[in-house]
Design a protein around this motif. Structure first.
Motif, PDB file in Angstrom:
ATOM      1  N   TYR A   1       6.769 -11.351  41.294  1.00 53.62           N
ATOM      2  CA  TYR A   1       5.297 -11.411  40.995  1.00 53.62           C
ATOM      3  C   TYR A   1       4.971 -12.137  40.252  1.00 53.62           C
ATOM      4  CZ  TYR A   1       0.320 -11.861  40.265  1.00 53.62           C
ATOM      5  OH  TYR A   1      -0.790 -11.951  40.233  1.00 53.62           O
TER       6      TYR A   1
ATOM      7  N   ALA B   1       3.738 -21.329  42.461  1.00 56.21           N
ATOM      8  CA  ALA B   1       2.571 -20.848  42.854  1.00 56.21           C
ATOM      9  C   ALA B   1       1.306 -21.943  42.029  1.00 56.21           C
ATOM     10  CB  ALA B   1       1.533 -20.204  43.706  1.00 56.21           C
TER      11      ALA B   1
ATOM     12  N   TYR C   1      -3.230 -16.542  45.623  1.00 59.91           N
ATOM     13  CA  TYR C   1      -2.088 -15.955  45.114  1.00 59.91           C
ATOM     14  C   TYR C   1      -1.414 -14.854  45.486  1.00 59.91           C
ATOM     15  CZ  TYR C   1       3.006 -14.944  43.996  1.00 59.91           C
ATOM     16  OH  TYR C   1       4.295 -14.143  43.994  1.00 59.91           O
ATOM     17  N   ASP C   2      -2.627 -13.768  45.197  1.00 64.48           N
ATOM     18  CA  ASP C   2      -3.302 -12.289  45.049  1.00 64.48           C
ATOM     19  C   ASP C   2      -3.063 -11.616  45.797  1.00 64.48           C
ATOM     20  OD1 ASP C   2      -2.111 -11.561  42.604  1.00 64.48           O
ATOM     21  OD2 ASP C   2      -4.294 -11.400  41.374  1.00 64.48           O
TER      22      ASP C   2
ATOM     23  N   ARG D   1      -2.941 -13.446  49.482  1.00 68.41           N
ATOM     24  CA  ARG D   1      -1.792 -13.556  50.375  1.00 68.41           C
ATOM     25  C   ARG D   1      -0.790 -12.369  50.052  1.00 68.41           C
ATOM     26  NH1 ARG D   1       0.030 -19.930  49.721  1.00 68.41           N
ATOM     27  NH2 ARG D   1      -1.785 -21.101  51.024  1.00 68.41           N
ATOM     28  N   ILE D   2      -0.630 -12.337  48.741  1.00 71.81           N
ATOM     29  CA  ILE D   2       0.237 -10.633  48.728  1.00 71.81           C
ATOM     30  C   ILE D   2      -0.375 -10.056  48.832  1.00 71.81           C
ATOM     31  CG2 ILE D   2       1.016  -9.099  46.765  1.00 71.81           C
ATOM     32  CD1 ILE D   2       2.207 -12.444  45.421  1.00 71.81           C
TER      33      ILE D   2
ATOM     34  N   TRP E   1       1.850 -10.893  52.382  1.00 69.25           N
ATOM     35  CA  TRP E   1       2.754 -11.951  52.080  1.00 69.25           C
ATOM     36  C   TRP E   1       4.325 -12.043  51.489  1.00 69.25           C
ATOM     37  CZ3 TRP E   1       0.771 -17.726  52.990  1.00 69.25           C
ATOM     38  CH2 TRP E   1       0.265 -17.825  53.986  1.00 69.25           C
TER      39      TRP E   1
ATOM     40  N   TYR F   1       6.422 -12.310  47.964  1.00 66.27           N
ATOM     41  CA  TYR F   1       6.202 -13.507  46.763  1.00 66.27           C
ATOM     42  C   TYR F   1       6.761 -14.918  46.984  1.00 66.27           C
ATOM     43  CZ  TYR F   1       5.973  -9.031  44.358  1.00 66.27           C
ATOM     44  OH  TYR F   1       5.815  -7.773  43.799  1.00 66.27           O
TER      45      TYR F   1
ATOM     46  N   ARG G   1       6.631 -16.382  50.097  1.00 64.94           N
ATOM     47  CA  ARG G   1       6.099 -16.706  51.135  1.00 64.94           C
ATOM     48  C   ARG G   1       4.588 -17.648  50.830  1.00 64.94           C
ATOM     49  NH1 ARG G   1       3.192 -14.969  56.984  1.00 64.94           N
ATOM     50  NH2 ARG G   1       2.491 -16.256  57.468  1.00 64.94           N
ATOM     51  N   ALA G   2       4.316 -16.162  49.802  1.00 60.61           N
ATOM     52  CA  ALA G   2       2.823 -16.342  48.812  1.00 60.61           C
ATOM     53  C   ALA G   2       2.733 -17.545  47.994  1.00 60.61           C
ATOM     54  CB  ALA G   2       2.409 -14.928  48.558  1.00 60.61           C
TER      55      ALA G   2
ATOM     56  N   THR H   1       3.803 -21.567  51.067  1.00 62.80           N
ATOM     57  CA  THR H   1       3.473 -21.605  51.227  1.00 62.80           C
ATOM     58  C   THR H   1       2.224 -23.062  50.884  1.00 62.80           C
ATOM     59  OG1 THR H   1       3.555 -19.929  52.755  1.00 62.80           O
ATOM     60  CG2 THR H   1       1.672 -21.433  53.818  1.00 62.80           C
TER      61      THR H   1
END
Length: 116
Positions: free
Chosen positions: A18, A25, A35-36, A38-39, A44, A46, A48-49, A52
């Motif tokens: 993380y 990120a 970020y949070d 997305r996860i 998602w 870590y 990809r988050a 992207t």
């Protein structure tokens, strides 16, 4: 040409934790909250988050209505309501003046909701 954080090329090694993903990120312009989300909500990885990029907004208001609203000092929502819901033309919507509380009070409760 200056590179923005989101333009930094993807990190070649894998992101396995993380905290590693959060550092990447933030360098790429993604907030901790995004970020949070997305996860934990979107499930998602870590990697990809973190890698992207953020997506641009999907809708833009119609330019004619938006420009007229700016000229009249109104918000786009006010202008849209006057044109779409009240059925006014753009010129009528700009000239439309809503009823003041005093004018509304002069009706004395004679509205369709207060019929007894």
């Amino acid at each position: 040409m200056k590179l923005l954080p989101r333009d930094v090329p993807a990190k070649p090694e894998r992101i396995d934790t993380y905290s590693e993903g959060l550092v990447v990120a933030e360098r790429r312009g993604i907030s901790k909250g995004m970020y949070d989300r997305r996860i934990y909500q979107l499930k998602w990885s870590y990697e990809r988050a973190a890698l992207t990029p953020r997506q641009p907004p999907r809708r833009t208001p119609p330019s004619e209505l938006s420009a007229a609203a700016r000229r009249a000092g109104l918000t786009y929502g006010q202008m849209r309501w006057r044109v779409r819901d009240l059925g006014l033309s753009i010129d009528e919507a700009i000239a439309y003046k809503p009823m003041t509380p005093a004018e509304s009070g002069r009706l004395g409760g004679k509205t369709r909701w207060n019929k007894r």
